[in-house]
Design a protein around this motif. Structure first.
Motif, PDB file in Angstrom:
ATOM      1  N   GLU A   8     -32.798 -19.760 -30.391  1.00 30.83           N
ATOM      2  CA  GLU A   8     -32.603 -19.108 -31.660  1.00 30.83           C
ATOM      3  C   GLU A   8     -33.273 -19.948 -32.905  1.00 30.83           C
ATOM      4  OE1 GLU A   8     -28.652 -20.879 -30.732  1.00 30.83           O
ATOM      5  OE2 GLU A   8     -30.473 -19.931 -29.653  1.00 30.83           O
ATOM      6  N   PRO A   9     -33.804 -19.215 -33.830  1.00 32.73           N
ATOM      7  CA  PRO A   9     -34.330 -20.012 -35.019  1.00 32.73           C
ATOM      8  C   PRO A   9     -33.506 -21.137 -35.630  1.00 32.73           C
ATOM      9  CG  PRO A   9     -34.524 -17.682 -35.284  1.00 32.73           C
ATOM     10  CD  PRO A   9     -33.735 -17.900 -34.212  1.00 32.73           C
ATOM     11  N   ILE A  10     -34.212 -22.162 -36.261  1.00 35.00           N
ATOM     12  CA  ILE A  10     -33.414 -23.408 -36.846  1.00 35.00           C
ATOM     13  C   ILE A  10     -32.848 -22.954 -38.109  1.00 35.00           C
ATOM     14  CG2 ILE A  10     -33.416 -25.666 -37.483  1.00 35.00           C
ATOM     15  CD1 ILE A  10     -35.790 -25.899 -35.153  1.00 35.00           C
ATOM     16  N   GLU A  15     -28.425 -27.055 -40.840  1.00 39.36           N
ATOM     17  CA  GLU A  15     -28.595 -28.372 -40.187  1.00 39.36           C
ATOM     18  C   GLU A  15     -28.312 -29.430 -41.157  1.00 39.36           C
ATOM     19  OE1 GLU A  15     -28.477 -29.076 -36.964  1.00 39.36           O
ATOM     20  OE2 GLU A  15     -28.991 -27.192 -36.146  1.00 39.36           O
ATOM     21  N   TYR A  16     -28.864 -29.455 -42.316  1.00 42.57           N
ATOM     22  CA  TYR A  16     -29.186 -30.242 -43.419  1.00 42.57           C
ATOM     23  C   TYR A  16     -27.666 -30.530 -43.811  1.00 42.57           C
ATOM     24  CZ  TYR A  16     -30.058 -33.287 -47.449  1.00 42.57           C
ATOM     25  OH  TYR A  16     -30.272 -34.416 -48.184  1.00 42.57           O
ATOM     26  N   ILE A  78     -31.860 -34.087 -33.637  1.00 45.34           N
ATOM     27  CA  ILE A  78     -33.027 -33.399 -33.023  1.00 45.34           C
ATOM     28  C   ILE A  78     -32.738 -32.183 -32.751  1.00 45.34           C
ATOM     29  CG2 ILE A  78     -35.071 -33.692 -31.736  1.00 45.34           C
ATOM     30  CD1 ILE A  78     -34.361 -36.779 -31.530  1.00 45.34           C
ATOM     31  N   VAL A  79     -33.368 -30.999 -33.303  1.00 49.46           N
ATOM     32  CA  VAL A  79     -33.298 -29.810 -32.714  1.00 49.46           C
ATOM     33  C   VAL A  79     -34.661 -29.317 -32.261  1.00 49.46           C
ATOM     34  CG1 VAL A  79     -32.730 -27.374 -33.398  1.00 49.46           C
ATOM     35  CG2 VAL A  79     -31.447 -29.311 -34.570  1.00 49.46           C
ATOM     36  N   TRP A  93     -36.760 -29.791 -35.699  1.00 42.29           N
ATOM     37  CA  TRP A  93     -36.359 -30.331 -37.044  1.00 42.29           C
ATOM     38  C   TRP A  93     -35.779 -31.617 -36.489  1.00 42.29           C
ATOM     39  CZ3 TRP A  93     -31.278 -31.706 -38.585  1.00 42.29           C
ATOM     40  CH2 TRP A  93     -31.283 -31.886 -40.135  1.00 42.29           C
ATOM     41  N   VAL A  94     -35.794 -32.587 -37.227  1.00 41.79           N
ATOM     42  CA  VAL A  94     -35.252 -33.859 -37.036  1.00 41.79           C
ATOM     43  C   VAL A  94     -34.901 -34.287 -38.317  1.00 41.79           C
ATOM     44  CG1 VAL A  94     -36.809 -34.573 -35.076  1.00 41.79           C
ATOM     45  CG2 VAL A  94     -37.055 -35.403 -37.422  1.00 41.79           C
ATOM     46  N   GLY A  95     -33.724 -35.298 -38.459  1.00 41.04           N
ATOM     47  CA  GLY A  95     -32.989 -35.495 -39.463  1.00 41.04           C
ATOM     48  C   GLY A  95     -32.320 -37.078 -39.497  1.00 41.04           C
TER      49      GLY A  95
END
Lengths: 153, 86
Positions: A8-10, A15-16, A78-79, A93-95
């Motif tokens: 599925e979309p991020i 997430e943030y 990490i997604v 996406w990484v944070g």
């Protein structure tokens, strides 16, 4: 501190919010990658991402842990997506949360540069002449090599 | 001994298989990744060509290895082209 490999979309905003929590560290850096409508050679209408689930999970976990160790991160995530993606959809996406901006930015860069070449995902673009597997790029290998030289040091 | 072979991306397509059990009859105990490659190459020209690409990546039990890595019964050995995620 976690990895998600998902079809599925991020949800970048969610997430943030989950990464920073109610008490953010002093510095937060994130990176979001999207499907482009072109490659070096042709237009792209869709992108398919194949992956090796068990290995991808292990590689991404080890990568996050390495970034956390190296840059003293308090939190990371990490997604990465797989499956069929349309143009402009999120791919990755990484944070990273750290005490200072340098560590947060460097950790995000390490995670992105390394996952591109070390995590078992393969892109296939749908272009005007059909489907084409994306070849690995020299620039990605060079960016990965910068971190490899630090591993030896 | 028997091991699991996994193939991904263009290699999976070219060879028409994604996962199978492979029995190394001529070897007992241990073998190297190179020995498994050469045994699989006996399946025909397509296999030989695909498994001898210069940029082929081998992962043994989910870790990238060189061809001198030792394979033992029950291992999972994957072959695939360079990774292009992110």
């Amino acid at each position: 501190m976690t990895v998600s490999i998902q079809r599925e979309p991020i949800d970048v905003a969610r997430e943030y919010a989950q990464l920073v929590g109610p008490r953010p560290g002093a510095a937060v850096a994130t990176f979001t990658g999207y499907v482009r409508d072109h490659s070096d050679a042709h237009a792209v209408s869709q992108l398919e991402l194949e992956h090796y689930p068990e290995m991808a999970q292990k590689v991404l976990m080890a990568l996050g842990e390495r970034a956390a160790d190296q840059f003293g991160l308090s939190r990371w995530r990490i997604v990465h997506r797989y499956g069929l993606l349309d143009v402009a959809e999120t791919i990755v996406w990484v944070g990273a949360v750290a005490e200072h901006r340098g560590e947060a930015i460097s950790a995000s860069e390490l995670m992105m540069d390394t996952l591109k070449t070390d995590a078992p995902f393969w892109k296939r673009e749908q272009g005007p002449d059909g489907q084409v597997w994306v070849a690995s790029k020299a620039v990605d290998q060079h960016r990965r090599a910068r971190w490899r030289s630090e591993e030896k040091a | 001994m028997s091991i699991t072979i996994k193939l991904f991306s263009s290699l999976r397509e070219v060879l028409g298989e994604s996962e199978f059990e492979f029995v190394l009859t001529e070897l007992d105990g241990t073998a190297t990744v190179a020995a498994v490659k050469s045994a699989l190459s006996q399946r025909g020209a397509t296999w030989q060509e695909a498994l001898n690409q210069s940029n082929l990546v081998h992962a043994l039990n989910h870790k990238v290895v060189w061809t001198d890595a030792v394979v033992t019964a029950g291992d999972e050995l994957a072959f695939f082209p360079p990774m292009t995620g992110g």
